[in-house]
Scaffold this motif. Structure first.
Motif, mmCIF file in Angstrom:
data_model
loop_
_atom_site.group_PDB
_atom_site.id
_atom_site.type_symbol
_atom_site.label_atom_id
_atom_site.label_comp_id
_atom_site.label_asym_id
_atom_site.label_seq_id
_atom_site.Cartn_x
_atom_site.Cartn_y
_atom_site.Cartn_z
ATOM 1 N N VAL A 152 9.138 -44.898 31.931
ATOM 2 C CA VAL A 152 8.326 -45.835 31.139
ATOM 3 C C VAL A 152 7.728 -46.915 32.037
ATOM 4 N N LEU A 153 8.428 -47.301 33.097
ATOM 5 C CA LEU A 153 7.882 -48.274 34.043
ATOM 6 C C LEU A 153 6.638 -47.714 34.718
ATOM 7 N N MET A 154 6.686 -46.483 35.174
ATOM 8 C CA MET A 154 5.543 -45.876 35.827
ATOM 9 C C MET A 154 4.384 -45.670 34.847
ATOM 10 N N LEU A 155 4.701 -45.229 33.656
ATOM 11 C CA LEU A 155 3.645 -44.972 32.676
ATOM 12 C C LEU A 155 2.911 -46.255 32.299
ATOM 13 N N CYS A 156 3.643 -47.341 32.117
ATOM 14 C CA CYS A 156 3.029 -48.586 31.643
ATOM 15 C C CYS A 156 2.486 -49.449 32.780
ATOM 16 N N ASP A 157 3.300 -49.695 33.794
ATOM 17 C CA ASP A 157 2.917 -50.674 34.807
ATOM 18 C C ASP A 157 2.087 -50.091 35.944
ATOM 19 N N VAL A 158 2.165 -48.783 36.163
ATOM 20 C CA VAL A 158 1.393 -48.169 37.239
ATOM 21 C C VAL A 158 0.178 -47.427 36.691
ATOM 22 N N LEU A 159 0.382 -46.686 35.615
ATOM 23 C CA LEU A 159 -0.681 -45.839 35.087
ATOM 24 C C LEU A 159 -1.485 -46.488 33.965
ATOM 25 N N GLY A 160 -0.972 -47.594 33.426
ATOM 26 C CA GLY A 160 -1.747 -48.339 32.443
ATOM 27 C C GLY A 160 -1.669 -47.834 31.016
ATOM 28 N N PHE A 161 -0.726 -46.965 30.700
ATOM 29 C CA PHE A 161 -0.545 -46.549 29.313
ATOM 30 C C PHE A 161 0.100 -47.684 28.519
ATOM 31 N N GLY A 162 -0.190 -47.738 27.224
ATOM 32 C CA GLY A 162 0.452 -48.705 26.367
ATOM 33 C C GLY A 162 1.891 -48.309 26.074
ATOM 34 N N VAL A 163 2.675 -49.282 25.611
ATOM 35 C CA VAL A 163 4.078 -49.001 25.291
ATOM 36 C C VAL A 163 4.172 -47.930 24.221
ATOM 37 N N GLY A 164 3.287 -47.984 23.224
ATOM 38 C CA GLY A 164 3.300 -46.971 22.174
ATOM 39 C C GLY A 164 3.015 -45.581 22.711
ATOM 40 N N GLU A 165 2.045 -45.482 23.629
ATOM 41 C CA GLU A 165 1.735 -44.182 24.230
ATOM 42 C C GLU A 165 2.913 -43.666 25.040
ATOM 43 N N ALA A 166 3.547 -44.557 25.828
ATOM 44 C CA ALA A 166 4.707 -44.145 26.615
ATOM 45 C C ALA A 166 5.843 -43.697 25.703
ATOM 46 N N ALA A 167 6.046 -44.407 24.599
ATOM 47 C CA ALA A 167 7.103 -44.027 23.655
ATOM 48 C C ALA A 167 6.860 -42.634 23.101
ATOM 49 N N GLU A 168 5.611 -42.346 22.769
ATOM 50 C CA GLU A 168 5.293 -41.018 22.235
ATOM 51 C C GLU A 168 5.521 -39.938 23.280
ATOM 52 N N MET A 169 5.152 -40.225 24.538
ATOM 53 C CA MET A 169 5.373 -39.238 25.599
ATOM 54 C C MET A 169 6.853 -38.943 25.783
ATOM 55 N N LEU A 170 7.697 -39.967 25.578
ATOM 56 C CA LEU A 170 9.130 -39.818 25.795
ATOM 57 C C LEU A 170 9.879 -39.471 24.513
ATOM 58 N N SER A 171 9.143 -39.335 23.415
ATOM 59 C CA SER A 171 9.738 -38.995 22.105
ATOM 60 C C SER A 171 10.794 -40.014 21.689
ATOM 61 N N ILE A 172 10.470 -41.299 21.877
ATOM 62 C CA ILE A 172 11.347 -42.381 21.450
ATOM 63 C C ILE A 172 10.504 -43.390 20.672
ATOM 64 N N GLY A 173 11.158 -44.347 20.042
ATOM 65 C CA GLY A 173 10.454 -45.363 19.292
ATOM 66 C C GLY A 173 9.868 -46.435 20.191
ATOM 67 N N PRO A 174 8.822 -47.139 19.727
ATOM 68 C CA PRO A 174 8.215 -48.211 20.528
ATOM 69 C C PRO A 174 9.195 -49.314 20.907
ATOM 70 N N THR A 175 10.116 -49.655 20.008
ATOM 71 C CA THR A 175 11.089 -50.703 20.318
ATOM 72 C C THR A 175 11.994 -50.284 21.470
#
Length: 318
Positions: A152-175
């Motif tokens: 999630v660190l790489m997806l959000c802080d390096v690649l610029g995905f939103g937290v919601g997008e990263a959550a969906e990629m990882l099949s977890i909730g946004p929280t």
């Protein structure tokens, strides 16, 4: 990407599929490397990613971009590879000489450096962020994080995905994703700026000259007091100048085949050298300059004899 290319790829046109994924191949490979910490593993994961994308493309509904869809596949496959790797015991390495007792243990046997030449294939805007994220200190910190935290660190802080997008990629909730991201940010080391000017190059030249002559005293003069030496995939680690010197002297005295010849490359933004012994490639050295660029803070001696191929270097020197 055009709808015609996507339709052709969905219908089984391999050339259309290759054209779709080619612009993203290098950045996906880099993403797989960040999560696994290994160029070899990233190569293997990318084969799985491409196969899964080829087989899954007819079902791609287009609710997200193709890039986001491919990153979801790459993230899942990388996390699977990292999990599966922990189940495979690594054989112990036997040195061809009697090494001194190590002063510490190195816990990342899979670690490999990423060639700068591959980063150069990215577009210029992506290269700046990419270089910071492949520094060995950063990659080592990622390997010590829980896998989903690192992802999630790489997806959000390096690649610029939103937290919601990263959550969906990882099949977890946004929280849950937000909590993982906060913990990962607190554990991620800041990139260390290194002077890439003449002083930086001069330090690398001095090290290469001393090391290739087995002049241990000259090598030690270049090290900080707290310098350390590790040799993945071996678990031994030598900390502080005296311990590093003891190991280098034992290696020079007991190594069959004479001294190493070093060929300069660059890995993770740092000076690196392919090691040749009796003309054959024998692993890779990466040095980490201190923050002021005047001394060497660490030496990583990678013992994989096939690693040079990732850097485009020959198996032998004539």
């Amino acid at each position: 990407m055009t709808s015609a290319e996507l339709d052709a790829a969905r219908s089984g046109d391999k050339e259309a599929f290759a054209a779709l994924v080619a612009p993203l191949h290098r950045e996906l490979h880099l993403h797989c490397y960040r999560i696994t910490g290994s160029v070899d593993d990233a190569d293997d994961v990318m084969q799985d990613v491409l196969l899964a994308a080829w087989e899954g493309l007819p079902g791609f509904a287009g609710r997200s971009s193709l890039r986001t869809w491919l990153y979801r596949i790459a993230t899942t496959r990388s996390l699977n590879a990292r999990r599966d790797r922990g189940r495979r015991p690594r054989p112990a390495l036997l040195a061809p000489f009697e090494p001194p007792a190590p002063s510490d243990r190195f816990d990342q046997p899979q670690l490999q450096p990423y060639p700068d030449a591959l980063v150069n294939q990215l577009d210029p805007a992506t290269q700046v962020v990419a270089r910071e994220s492949i520094e060995l200190a950063v990659v080592m910190a990622l390997q010590r994080m829980p896998p989903r935290q690192a992802a999630v660190l790489m997806l959000c802080d390096v690649l610029g995905f939103g937290v919601g997008e990263a959550a969906e990629m990882l099949s977890i909730g946004p929280t849950a994703a937000k909590g993982l991201l906060q913990r990962a940010r607190s554990a991620r080391p800041a990139p260390v700026p290194v002077d890439r000017g003449e002083g930086h190059r001069d330090l690398a030249r001095k090290f290469a000259d001393a090391f290739s002559r087995d002049d241990v005293d000259a090598v030690l003069e270049l090290l900080t007091d707290q310098c350390w030496l590790a040799m993945p995939p071996a678990s031994e680690c030598y900390v502080e100048r005296e311990a590093v010197g003891n190991f280098l002297r034992a290696s020079a005295a007991g190594r069959p085949g004479g001294s190493y010849a070093l060929a300069a490359v660059t890995a993770g933004g740092r000076p690196a050298f392919v090691c040749y012994l009796q003309g054959r490639a024998r692993g890779l050295l990466v040095i980490e300059p201190s923050q002021d660029g005047r001394k060497i803070a660490s030496i990583m001696r990678f013992l994989d004899d096939g690693l040079h191929r990732h850097f485009g270097m020959p198996d032998s020197l004539t």
